[in-house]
Design a protein around this motif. Structure first.
Motif, PDB file in Angstrom:
ATOM      1  N   TYR A 151       9.000  -5.053   6.549  1.00  0.00           N
ATOM      2  CA  TYR A 151       9.555  -3.874   6.042  1.00  0.00           C
ATOM      3  C   TYR A 151       9.047  -3.219   5.204  1.00  0.00           C
ATOM      4  O   TYR A 151       9.375  -4.074   4.007  1.00  0.00           O
ATOM      5  N   LEU A 152       8.465  -1.899   5.104  1.00  0.00           N
ATOM      6  CA  LEU A 152       8.329  -1.558   3.837  1.00  0.00           C
ATOM      7  C   LEU A 152       8.685  -0.017   4.173  1.00  0.00           C
ATOM      8  O   LEU A 152       8.532   0.687   4.801  1.00  0.00           O
ATOM      9  N   PRO A 153       9.576   0.463   2.993  1.00  0.00           N
ATOM     10  CA  PRO A 153      10.362   1.575   2.802  1.00  0.00           C
ATOM     11  C   PRO A 153       9.281   2.750   2.888  1.00  0.00           C
ATOM     12  O   PRO A 153       8.365   2.548   2.462  1.00  0.00           O
ATOM     13  N   ASP A 154       9.446   3.809   3.587  1.00  0.00           N
ATOM     14  CA  ASP A 154       8.560   5.160   3.455  1.00  0.00           C
ATOM     15  C   ASP A 154       7.933   5.282   2.496  1.00  0.00           C
ATOM     16  O   ASP A 154       6.649   5.603   2.374  1.00  0.00           O
ATOM     17  N   GLU A 155       8.674   5.306   1.261  1.00  0.00           N
ATOM     18  CA  GLU A 155       8.054   5.730  -0.206  1.00  0.00           C
ATOM     19  C   GLU A 155       7.290   4.812  -0.397  1.00  0.00           C
ATOM     20  O   GLU A 155       6.032   4.935  -1.100  1.00  0.00           O
ATOM     21  N   LEU A 156       7.370   3.627  -0.278  1.00  0.00           N
ATOM     22  CA  LEU A 156       6.439   2.343  -0.774  1.00  0.00           C
ATOM     23  C   LEU A 156       5.199   2.478  -0.115  1.00  0.00           C
ATOM     24  O   LEU A 156       4.080   2.263  -0.525  1.00  0.00           O
ATOM     25  N   ALA A 157       5.346   2.421   1.280  1.00  0.00           N
ATOM     26  CA  ALA A 157       4.235   2.620   2.121  1.00  0.00           C
ATOM     27  C   ALA A 157       3.274   3.718   1.888  1.00  0.00           C
ATOM     28  O   ALA A 157       2.055   3.848   1.788  1.00  0.00           O
ATOM     29  N   GLN A 158       3.817   4.638   1.483  1.00  0.00           N
ATOM     30  CA  GLN A 158       3.198   6.098   1.054  1.00  0.00           C
ATOM     31  C   GLN A 158       2.260   5.761  -0.012  1.00  0.00           C
ATOM     32  O   GLN A 158       1.308   6.280  -0.245  1.00  0.00           O
TER      33      GLN A 158
END
Length: 70
Positions: free
Chosen positions: A6-13
């Motif tokens: 799981y990657l938080p959206d902010e980290l993935a971005q």
């Protein structure tokens, strides 16, 4: 081995922006994560480095007793 993480959206971005900036490197998300994990693990395991530098766990003399002469 394959794993789902799981990657938080902010980290993935942030990761995607980094990959987009590098452009020509053609590194994909999987390669980026593998490199980051390897770097993290390498920082934690310094035993090979300590062995290379000659760090000892015990010595017959203390540094204040001119240990370099022994």
């Amino acid at each position: 081995m394959r794993a789902t993480i799981y990657l938080p959206d902010e980290l993935a971005q942030r990761i995607q922006e980094k990959l987009d900036q590098e452009g020509q490197s053609k590194e994909n998300l999987s390669q980026f994560i593998q490199k980051a994990v390897e770097k993290e693990l390498a920082q934690k395991d310094v035993s090979h480095f300590l062995a290379f530098t000659g760090v000892v766990k015990s010595a017959p003399k203390h540094a204040d007793e001119e240990a370099e002469d022994f």
